[in-house]
Design an enzyme around this catalytic site. Structure first.
Site, PDB file in Angstrom:
ATOM      1  N   LYS A  52       0.839  -1.205   0.000  1.00  0.00           N
ATOM      2  CA  LYS A  52       0.000   0.000   0.000  1.00  0.00           C
ATOM      3  C   LYS A  52       0.874   1.256   0.000  1.00  0.00           C
ATOM      4  CE  LYS A  52      -3.753  -2.481   2.228  1.00  0.00           C
ATOM      5  NZ  LYS A  52      -4.458  -2.835   3.463  1.00  0.00           N
ATOM      6  N   GLN A  96      -4.621  -1.766   9.881  1.00  0.00           N
ATOM      7  CA  GLN A  96      -4.518  -3.034   9.160  1.00  0.00           C
ATOM      8  C   GLN A  96      -5.097  -4.187   9.997  1.00  0.00           C
ATOM      9  OE1 GLN A  96      -3.268  -3.536   5.890  1.00  0.00           O
ATOM     10  NE2 GLN A  96      -4.076  -5.592   6.203  1.00  0.00           N
ATOM     11  N   ASP A 119     -10.720   2.746   4.419  1.00  0.00           N
ATOM     12  CA  ASP A 119     -11.068   1.336   4.218  1.00  0.00           C
ATOM     13  C   ASP A 119     -12.579   1.174   4.001  1.00  0.00           C
ATOM     14  OD1 ASP A 119      -8.973  -0.467   4.103  1.00  0.00           O
ATOM     15  OD2 ASP A 119      -8.715  -0.590   6.268  1.00  0.00           O
TER      16      ASP A 119
END
Ligand code: NDP
Length: 292
Positions: A52, A96, A119
């Site tokens: 990412k 995460q 997200d």
């Protein structure tokens, strides 16, 4: 059979994002800034965060990573979330997953400012998505929509079967494809571990999206001729014929299903790169909103 190349499609999307980022900078607006929070030393999570970060830089998005030890407690993580919520330099951030078991994931997600929730997991974003309002949409389903669009896959009126009902993939995917939208208007069946006669359902599907986390679960006899197959799963399976001793595979038995499919995504190089590109798209959106 045609391969749906997620690597190529994600490069195209990243070019579009890079052009938008350049426009922001030309307008004297700072480059979008994405933060990733990594708790513990799970190797897969480390790999995802590295990818990412690399992808962010490739489109001009700046990024930073907070690496916290596995013993970090929930309050310490909440404190960091509150800090990032307030930090004006940060346009969006992700925590995460998975988190260590002693941390309550819902409590952490709910604490994120939904405007920075790139997200798309916060209840506010999920609710807005359900209502068809502008929202940060969970990156994997969003990436799949882009892939379907890129390959001009008709979804209107089609029978779509989504395998798996997780909050981050299966459920949002089923909602998005049943919405009134260009890539939508499908008749969606959402299947899970309690679904009976699963094969009978998948055999009728024009499009199958497999997100169940079971290596090579979807076999050729479960699929009708000409179906479109999107494989979300990603697994390392032992393979002594490979130099590394393993190979990557998805939730679909690729070799046999590919023979019947009209379109199919490979693993790796299918949904994975699209997920990352969609995360960047959300970061750009957050930065634009932040600049208003
Ligand atoms: P979860 O484990 O959260 O959910 C799995 C879902 O599959 C559940 O709804 C479960 O049902 C259902 N399921 C499990 N076994 C069966 C079965 N035998 N028959 C029918 N349904 C079943 O998974 P995620 O959605 O988080 O991830 C799915 C896969 O996608 C994983 O391999 C993951 O690594 C991968 N992934 C890949 C991404 C990418 O970018 N490529 C991004 C995110 C995930 P129930 O609810 O009843 O338990």
């Amino acid at each position: 059979m045609k391969l749906m190349d997620g690597k190529a499609a994600s490069e195209k999307l990243k070019k579009e994002i890079a052009a938008e980022v350049a426009k922001l900078i030309d307008a004297d607006i700072k480059a979008p800034h994405l933060v990733a929070v990594l708790v513990g030393d799970d190797p897969a999570s480390q790999t995802y965060v590295n990818s990412k970060e690399k992808a962010s830089h490739s489109v001009g998005i700046t990024s930073s990573v907070y690496r916290l030890p596995a013993k970090t407690n929930e309050q310490e993580l909440l404190d960091l979330v509150h800090f990032l919520n307030k930090d004006e330099e940060v346009d969006g951030f992700i925590v995460q997953l998975p988190l260590p078991k002693h941390i309550n994931v819902e409590r952490i997600i709910n604490a994120i400012d939904y405007r920075k929730d790139v997200d798309g997991f916060h209840p506010m974003n999920v609710g807005k998505m359900v209502l068809g309002e502008p929202a940060m949409i969970s990156a994997t389903p969003q990436g799949i929509l882009y892939l379907l669009k890129t390959y001009k896959i008709q979804t209107k009126g089609k029978n779509v079967v989504v395998l798996g009902r997780s909050n981050i993939v299966g459920t949002p995917m089923s909602i998005l494809l049943s919405r009134k939208a260009e890539i939508g208007d499908a008749t969606v069946t959402l299947c899970h571990s309690r679904t009976e006669n699963l094969s009978k359902i998948t055999q009728k599907a024009d499009i199958i999206i497999a997100a169940i986390g079971q290596p090579e679960f979807l076999k050729a006899d479960m699929v009708k001729e000409g179906a479109v197959i999107i494989d979300v799963g990603i697994h390392r399976v032992d393979d002594t014929t490979k130099e590394k001793g393993y190979r990557l595979t998805g939730d679909v038995a690729f070799d046999e299903v590919a023979k019947k499919a009209s379109f199919i995504t490979p693993v790796p190089g299918g949904v994975g790169p699209m997920t990352i590109a969609a995360l960047l798209q959300n970061t750009l959106l957050a930065a634009k909103n932040n600049a208003k």
